[in-house]
Design a protein around this motif. Structure first.
Motif, short mmCIF file in Angstrom:
data_model
loop_
_atom_site.label_atom_id
_atom_site.label_comp_id
_atom_site.label_asym_id
_atom_site.label_seq_id
_atom_site.Cartn_x
_atom_site.Cartn_y
_atom_site.Cartn_z
N PRO A 59 34.13 18.14 51.29
CA PRO A 59 35.30 17.52 51.90
C PRO A 59 34.94 16.90 53.25
O PRO A 59 34.08 17.41 53.97
N LEU A 60 35.60 15.80 53.57
CA LEU A 60 35.36 15.15 54.84
C LEU A 60 36.62 14.44 55.32
O LEU A 60 37.49 14.09 54.51
N ALA A 61 36.71 14.29 56.62
CA ALA A 61 37.86 13.62 57.23
C ALA A 61 37.81 12.15 56.87
O ALA A 61 36.73 11.56 56.75
N THR A 62 38.99 11.55 56.70
CA THR A 62 39.03 10.12 56.37
C THR A 62 38.36 9.30 57.48
O THR A 62 37.71 8.30 57.19
N SER A 63 38.48 9.74 58.71
CA SER A 63 37.84 9.00 59.82
C SER A 63 36.32 9.01 59.66
O SER A 63 35.66 8.00 59.95
N THR A 71 39.30 -1.54 53.73
CA THR A 71 38.60 -1.54 52.44
C THR A 71 38.34 -0.11 51.98
O THR A 71 38.55 0.23 50.81
N THR A 72 37.91 0.73 52.91
CA THR A 72 37.67 2.13 52.58
C THR A 72 38.94 2.79 52.06
O THR A 72 38.92 3.46 51.03
N TYR A 73 40.04 2.58 52.75
CA TYR A 73 41.31 3.18 52.32
C TYR A 73 41.78 2.62 50.98
O TYR A 73 42.33 3.36 50.16
N THR A 74 41.58 1.34 50.75
CA THR A 74 41.98 0.72 49.49
C THR A 74 41.22 1.32 48.32
O THR A 74 41.80 1.69 47.29
N VAL A 75 39.90 1.44 48.46
CA VAL A 75 39.08 2.00 47.37
C VAL A 75 39.36 3.49 47.21
O VAL A 75 39.43 3.99 46.08
N LEU A 76 39.55 4.20 48.30
CA LEU A 76 39.90 5.62 48.21
C LEU A 76 41.20 5.80 47.43
O LEU A 76 41.29 6.66 46.55
N GLY A 120 44.56 13.76 55.49
CA GLY A 120 43.45 13.23 56.27
C GLY A 120 42.10 13.80 55.91
O GLY A 120 41.10 13.46 56.53
N THR A 121 42.07 14.67 54.91
CA THR A 121 40.81 15.22 54.43
C THR A 121 40.61 14.78 52.98
O THR A 121 41.48 15.00 52.14
N VAL A 122 39.48 14.14 52.71
CA VAL A 122 39.18 13.68 51.37
C VAL A 122 38.50 14.81 50.62
O VAL A 122 37.50 15.37 51.07
N LYS A 123 39.09 15.15 49.46
CA LYS A 123 38.57 16.23 48.62
C LYS A 123 38.28 15.69 47.23
O LYS A 123 38.89 14.73 46.77
N VAL A 124 37.35 16.37 46.55
CA VAL A 124 36.96 15.99 45.19
C VAL A 124 37.87 16.67 44.19
O VAL A 124 38.11 17.87 44.27
N CYS A 125 38.40 15.89 43.25
CA CYS A 125 39.21 16.44 42.15
C CYS A 125 38.38 16.52 40.87
O CYS A 125 38.67 17.34 40.00
N MET A 126 37.38 15.65 40.76
CA MET A 126 36.53 15.60 39.58
C MET A 126 35.08 15.45 40.06
O MET A 126 34.77 14.50 40.78
N THR A 127 34.22 16.38 39.68
CA THR A 127 32.83 16.30 40.11
C THR A 127 32.16 15.08 39.51
O THR A 127 32.63 14.50 38.52
N LYS A 128 31.05 14.71 40.08
CA LYS A 128 30.27 13.57 39.59
C LYS A 128 29.86 13.81 38.14
O LYS A 128 29.97 12.92 37.29
#
Length: 118
Positions: free
Chosen positions: A22-26, A42-47, A61-69
């Motif tokens: 997980p990481l902050a959007t900033s 662009t980052t926000y649009t693709v996110l 404000g924290t980006v988390k993974v819902c589906m692993t690679k």
């Protein structure tokens, strides 16, 4: 069946998230600015696009993974075989090996996968 295709640029972005979450959007904005030369928008649009498809979530404000690679690419492979070969894995393998011969190592690995999944 859901669409699990993503473009090259989206794939690079997804790899950044998978490697750092997980990481902050900033922080994601800073990484994308440096590695992809993107603006914040662009980052926000693709996110948002990949979040809408179930890969990630922006949770306060924290980006988390819902589906692993690994899960994403497994689903993408299943979708490709389903859509291109009517779900026939033997059909896919026949098409794949018609132009590219398998090495002895690859054959052994495939045989092991088959054995493990009997």
């Amino acid at each position: 069946m859901e669409d699990y295709s993503i473009g090259v640029v989206e794939s690079k972005f997804a790899d950044i998230v998978w490697s750092n979450a997980p990481l902050a959007t900033s922080e994601l904005v800073k990484i994308c600015e440096k590695e992809l030369e993107w603006k914040r928008t662009t980052t926000y649009t693709v996110l948002k696009k990949l979040s809408d498809r179930g890969l990630f979530v922006n949770d306060g404000g924290t980006v988390k993974v819902c589906m692993t690679k690994e899960e994403f690419y497994a689903r993408q492979s299943e979708s490709y075989v389903e859509n291109s070969f009517s779900g026939s894995l033997p059909g896919f393998l026949a098409a794949f090996t018609s132009r590219k011969k398998l090495s002895d190592k690859e054959i052994k690995e495939i045989m092991q996968i088959i054995e493990d999944n009997k």
